[in-house]
Write an enzyme that holds these catalytic residues in place. Structure first.
Site, PDB file in Angstrom:
ATOM      1  N   SER A  14      17.368  16.850 -10.912  1.00  0.00           N
ATOM      2  CA  SER A  14      17.815  18.220 -10.218  1.00  0.00           C
ATOM      3  C   SER A  14      17.953  19.550 -11.244  1.00  0.00           C
ATOM      4  CB  SER A  14      19.047  18.260  -9.429  1.00  0.00           C
ATOM      5  OG  SER A  14      19.246  16.916  -8.532  1.00  0.00           O
ATOM      6  N   SER A  35      24.354  11.620 -13.915  1.00  0.00           N
ATOM      7  CA  SER A  35      24.731  13.004 -13.661  1.00  0.00           C
ATOM      8  C   SER A  35      26.152  12.994 -13.961  1.00  0.00           C
ATOM      9  CB  SER A  35      24.750  13.618 -12.147  1.00  0.00           C
ATOM     10  OG  SER A  35      25.252  14.851 -12.162  1.00  0.00           O
ATOM     11  N   THR A  73      13.780   9.616 -16.148  1.00  0.00           N
ATOM     12  CA  THR A  73      14.882  10.423 -15.580  1.00  0.00           C
ATOM     13  C   THR A  73      14.974  11.910 -15.863  1.00  0.00           C
ATOM     14  OG1 THR A  73      16.035   8.241 -15.636  1.00  0.00           O
ATOM     15  CG2 THR A  73      17.339  10.152 -15.142  1.00  0.00           C
ATOM     16  N   LYS A 100      26.695  11.712   0.435  1.00  0.00           N
ATOM     17  CA  LYS A 100      26.236  11.793  -0.846  1.00  0.00           C
ATOM     18  C   LYS A 100      26.267  13.031  -1.435  1.00  0.00           C
ATOM     19  CE  LYS A 100      26.259   7.319  -0.785  1.00  0.00           C
ATOM     20  NZ  LYS A 100      27.172   6.295  -1.379  1.00  0.00           N
ATOM     21  N   HIS A 116      25.729  21.771 -14.780  1.00  0.00           N
ATOM     22  CA  HIS A 116      27.117  21.644 -13.805  1.00  0.00           C
ATOM     23  C   HIS A 116      28.199  22.601 -14.430  1.00  0.00           C
ATOM     24  CE1 HIS A 116      25.621  18.754 -11.052  1.00  0.00           C
ATOM     25  NE2 HIS A 116      25.104  18.239 -12.034  1.00  0.00           N
ATOM     26  N   ILE A 159      23.727   7.053 -18.778  1.00  0.00           N
ATOM     27  CA  ILE A 159      23.794   8.653 -18.563  1.00  0.00           C
ATOM     28  C   ILE A 159      23.181   9.091 -17.239  1.00  0.00           C
ATOM     29  CG2 ILE A 159      23.512  10.511 -20.015  1.00  0.00           C
ATOM     30  CD1 ILE A 159      24.930   8.673 -21.645  1.00  0.00           C
TER      31      ILE A 159
END
Lengths: 479, 124, 420
Positions: A46, A338, A41, A251, A50, A336
């Protein structure tokens, strides 16, 4: 002798915990099933740090997103990976969406996140001319950034190992039991390793690992995200991360200017039953490009150079599961998704404290070195510096990857740092990540892997296991 | 008098790819049509009666920059033997240096045709 | 002799050529013929000659040398000519940047980082292959999906096979050539799949590479899914409709361990973009005038870096011209400026060069979008040339003499390829 702590899973969370624990006098082991860390993952993601306002109050996600966000500058200074706070825009197309932006802004302001502003459409297009004229407002958050997530994993584990952490790769945990003296016996293939504490960071498989130890009956599902990388000639077309305002229908397909200057668009978000289903699909591609064009009309499929899919580890209730279990000494770190990457440095500190609460003594490691040796990014150096290095070692002068302008010496360094596969080289150096996708350089990378590691060409793989690249030709007749 | 029959071929003599018609009377070729140059006419005749090909492949070379050196048949060989010849050449090994035109195998499978190098390779 | 290599790199040259393949070699010879004295030919590989060394098959040189040669023979003949002309050859070196004053920054495994000044520059970096990402083939991402050119390098230079059971996607010439090549190496080639209703490679290659070995060519069919988590295990293929949309109800699976991509070439425009040359969106290569000069003064371009050729002979022809003009440029004998723009019209994807001068003779290269039999190439009202047929796979080249242009007084000439 048993390890003090065994960490199961070498994604960004496992690597961050390993590195955090290397600050103390502990015997720490990280067990990874793939041939390198960050291969699941953490790699196919991405790469966004954030801004800190997204996740709701009263959730672990909400608590750890902003806490994690603030730790990235120090981490970057110490560990030398690509990270830049480029900021983000959450865009709105109508008044209802503007109200949602304002709600997010207020959530952020309550966390004292600096710089949050709602911009009107004119300001948005002044800053980002490629954004659609239909956008009426956007929430600007300067605290958001982009990283190369795989580089983060490599830097964390390299530093952890330099400070004494042991790493086992190609090692799948198949069973966990508790011995009479209280230590865990962890079956890894035909071997057994012992540890007093276990931290379960096994991502998509953290539910299975927990069940092996009787330490939880939660279920982790895989939610797939397809991402599409665009040619770097579009560099600068969009400068900030651009999100649509989250709606029940959408989404949220993003435009992400990656740290390396390419644009990436995606991800989709759909549950899949198979935890190894990393297929990209025609439907996913359509969804991504259709939605992204609403926000940035100039983006086209024609500029796509590569695509991939990653799987988010999603637990019921959508929040992180972090904490001690009913089995003493066994800590779960599951679900875990985003903003897990953003939160990872904060998760590592939280888990450290939890281990202490469970009875692990934390005595500072006097020889802990927080930094790694800086890697050379030859193409970004001044010409004078390049001349000096290339005079020292001609392999700096030899182009390895043309598309990303990586020298052969950088590829050799990556091999010495632990790259054993073509993907290992690619994610450490970017060689093969550009527009030719390895068409020009992969044969040379293979020669270098073969000579530096002294293995035959036929044993070189793309990413370990059975992902071989070439085979021997058939014998002919005796002539 | 036997029946005339027309066969169609695509000339491989050059990239133009002329579409050839070969007419025969059951035993002999009566006419070759559709060619732009004499090579095409010749190809049409040969392809109809005794198709032949030049084979290009590689052999192993020791002591050179690359592991293989390109080779070809010095003349055309019967089309039916192409695979067999390629197989026969596969295990040939030579030592650098090699000169363009040097035979690495003579009279391959009794065809009277040699296998020759199509480039120089130096010793490194 | 063909490993000759300069030991000393000078500070300044008359003409520096980036790329030592067929285009660069021809440009060097062209520049010499016009009196350029100090010429430097730069190649990033360990030997000059370019992709020709791995193109071991026949089919080169019929136009240029009057006989059919293999790729290596063509390369060696040309390289010998280059060296006989006292042209400096610098291998293991990459041109990273060119300043507006034509100072080149070189990255060299021999000389480290070096800077040389050039009075004129010729770009001849060739092409790169389109990859899986360019056509977004859905499915898993196992190893074993590679371009036909890389497979050719593995087989013909390095001595390895890319796999044992191969599906080829795309009917470009390299794919067809590799279908035969792999078959001769004992590899099972399961078929060639082409999404278009017509093949992309030359007809002769369909005959001698596929028909000769009973390898099926499936037109209007494409790969819609790739399976295999580590290595390719199978692919799903499906026929497509007129809008190229796959009909999944008629899809079928093929067991294979390798997918070779032969889905086209793109000019290697890394450097062209970096120095901000004006590019043609259709060719992806630089816009050039009738002297093959780009939008940057004194920087010329030729061969596949400008537009994709199907025959190396035409690369050589175009590149000699570029080299001659680069040579003329430094001696101040510049031809009159172009006064006519070419506008691609019906069934014309692009024309190179992009402009002409009514005072000189030109060869105009163009590519059509769809096949037509019995057709005419029309340059406005001034010139009509009849052709038996045109194919997208075959470049059309038309000689345009000044007598046709002298009575044309506009500044833009439309080019159409139409049915007669």
């Amino acid at each position: 002798m048993a390890h003090d702590v065994a960490i199961v899973g070498g994604g960004v969370v496992g690597c961050a915990i390993a590195r955090e624990l290397s600050r103390f006098r502990l015997r720490v082991l990280l067990i990874e099933k793939e041939c390198e860390v960050g291969a699941g993952t953490s790699k196919s993601n991405s790469g966004i740090i954030h801004a800190g306002y997204h996740a709701g109050n009263g959730t672990l996600k909400g608590e750890l997103e902003w806490a994690g966000n603030q730790k990235w500058d120090t981490l970057r200074a110490e560990l030398d990976f690509g990270f830049e706070r480029i900021g983000e825009l959450m865009v709105a197309f109508d008044a209802d969406q503007v109200a949602i932006l304002e709600k997010y802004r207020d959530q952020g302001l309550r966390r004292a996140i600096p710089g949050l502003e709602v911009w009107d459409g004119e300001r948005v297009r002044r800053e980002e001319p490629a954004i659609s004229a239909a956008v009426v407002a956007a929430l600007h958050a300067p605290t958001a950034g982009v990283v190369n997530p795989y580089e983060v994993c490599f830097s964390l584990i390299d530093n952890a190992r330099a400070n004494g952490v042991d790493l086992m790769v190609d090692s799948r945990v198949t069973g966990i039991r508790r011995d009479a003296d209280g230590t865990f016996a962890i079956a890894v293939g035909s071997r057994t390793v012992g540890a007093r504490f276990i931290v379960n960071c096994a991502g998509l498989y953290s539910d299975e690992i927990a069940r092996m130890a009787g330490a939880g009956d939660f279920v982790v599902r895989a939610r797939k995200g397809e991402e599409y990388l665009l040619d770097k000639r579009l560099r600068g077309m969009v400068k900030k991360i651009v999100f649509p305002c989250p709606t029940p229908e959408s989404k949220g397909i993003l435009v992400i200017p990656t740290y390396d200057g390419t644009l990436m668009v995606g991800p989709t978000a759909h549950f899949v039953d198979d935890k190894e289903d990393r297929t990209t699909t025609a439907a996913g591609s359509d969804e991504v490009f259709r939605n992204v064009r609403r926000v940035v009309p100039g983006i086209s499929e024609r500029d796509c150079i590569a695509e991939f899919a990653g799987l988010r580890a999603v637990a019921a209730g959508e929040d992180f599961i972090i904490g001690p279990s009913e089995v003493k000494g066994f800590i779960n770190c599951a679900g875990i998704q985003s903003p897990g990457l953003t939160a990872a440095p904060a998760i590592a500190e939280l888990v450290r404290d939890m281990l202490q609460d469970e009875g692990l003594a934390l005595e500072p490691n006097p020889s802990f070195v927080p930094s790694v040796r800086k890697r050379v990014h030859f193409a970004t150096l001044s010409t004078e510096e390049q001349i000096r290095l290339a005079d020292e070692d001609r392999r700096y002068g030899r182009i390895g990857c043309r598309c990303e302008q990586i020298s052969e010496r950088e590829i050799v360094d990556a091999i010495h740092a632990g790259a054993r596969t073509l993907d290992g080289i690619k994610f450490r150096t970017r060689a093969g990540m550009g527009r030719c996708q390895g068409g020009f350089c992969s044969w040379r990378c293979m020669e270098l892997l073969s000579s530096e590691l002294d293995i035959p060409m036929t044993e070189i793989t793309k990413r370990g296991g059975g992902s071989w690249i070439v085979c021997e030709r058939e014998e002919g007749d005796d002539a | 008098m036997s029946e005339h029959h027309v066969s169609h071929y695509l000339c491989i003599g050059c990239p133009l790819g002329c579409r050839l018609e070969v007419e025969d009377d059951g035993t002999d070729i009566v006419e070759v049509r559709g060619w732009d140059c004499k090579r095409g006419e010749r190809y049409g005749r040969e392809e109809h009666t005794d198709p032949r090909r030049v084979v290009a492949t590689t052999v192993k070379v020791r002591g050179a920059l690359w592991a293989r050196i390109p080779v070809k048949t010095s003349g055309s060989v019967p089309k039916a033997m192409v695979r067999e010849i390629a197989k026969a050449v596969r295990n040939v090994e030579v030592e650098a240096p090699v000169r363009l035109g040097a035979a690495v195998l003579t009279d391959v499978l009794g065809t009277g045709v040699d296998i020759v190098a199509t480039r120089d390779v130096e010793r490194v | 002799m063909i490993t000759d290599e300069i030991r000393h790199l000078a500070r300044a040259y008359d003409v520096v050529i980036s790329g030592g393949g067929p285009a660069g070699m021809a440009a060097a010879i062209g520049a010499r013929s016009q009196g350029a004295e100090k010429i430097l030919l730069i190649d990033r590989e360990r030997e000059a000659g370019g992709i020709l060394w791995q193109c071991i098959h026949h089919g080169f040189g019929l136009h240029h040398f009057g006989e059919e040669l293999t790729g290596p023979e063509y390369a060696q003949r040309y390289l010998e000519e280059v060296l006989e002309n006292d042209i400096d050859v610098l291998t293991d070196t990459y041109v990273c940047d060119i300043s507006p004053e034509r100072q080149l920054k070189l990255m060299s495994g021999r000389h480290g980082i070096a800077v040389v000044d050039a009075k004129a520059v010729v770009l001849a970096m060739g092409a790169r292959e389109r990859t899986r990402g360019a056509i977004r083939i859905p499915g898993e991402r196992p190893s074993g999906v590679l371009t036909a050119g890389l497979a050719q390098k593995f087989v013909n230079m390095m001595g390895y096979l890319p796999g044992r059971r191969v599906v080829i996607l795309g009917s470009g010439d390299i794919g067809l050539i590799m279908a035969r090549r792999l078959t001769l190496e004992g590899v099972e080639v399961k078929g060639v799949f082409e999404i278009m209703p017509h093949a992309n490679g030359l007809n002769r290659n369909i005959v001698q590479c596929l028909h000769d070995y009973d390898i099926p060519l499936h037109l209007s069919t494409t790969v819609v899914d790739i399976h295999g988590r580590q290595r390719v295990e199978k692919v799903t293929v499906a026929p497509v409709d007129g809008a190229l949309k796959p009909d999944l109800s008629r899809a079928w699976d093929i067991d294979c361990d390798t997918v070779l991509l032969s889905i086209g070439l793109i000019p290697e425009n890394e450097l062209s973009r970096k120095i901000d040359l004006r590019l043609d969106p259709v060719t992806s290569g630089p816009v050039v005038n009738s002297t093959m000069e780009t939008s940057m003064n004194g920087v010329f371009a030729c061969g596949n870096v400008v537009h994709i050729h199907d025959l190396v002979d035409f690369v050589s022809e175009e590149s000699v011209l570029a080299g001659r003009n680069a040579g003329a440029y430094i001696t101040g004998r510049r031809p009159p400026k172009d006064n006519i723009r070419l506008l691609p019209g019906d069934n014309v994807a692009y024309c190179v060069p992009h402009t002409l001068s009514s005072e000189r003779e030109h060869i105009v290269y163009m590519r059509v979008r769809k096949p037509i039999e019995k057709c005419s190439v029309r340059f406005g009202e001034v010139l009509e040339k009849k052709l038996r047929y045109v194919f997208p796979a075959e470049m059309v080249n038309i000689k345009v003499k000044p007598q046709f242009l002298e009575n044309f007084h506009g500044d833009a000439l439309r080019v159409d390829v139409v049915q007669r």
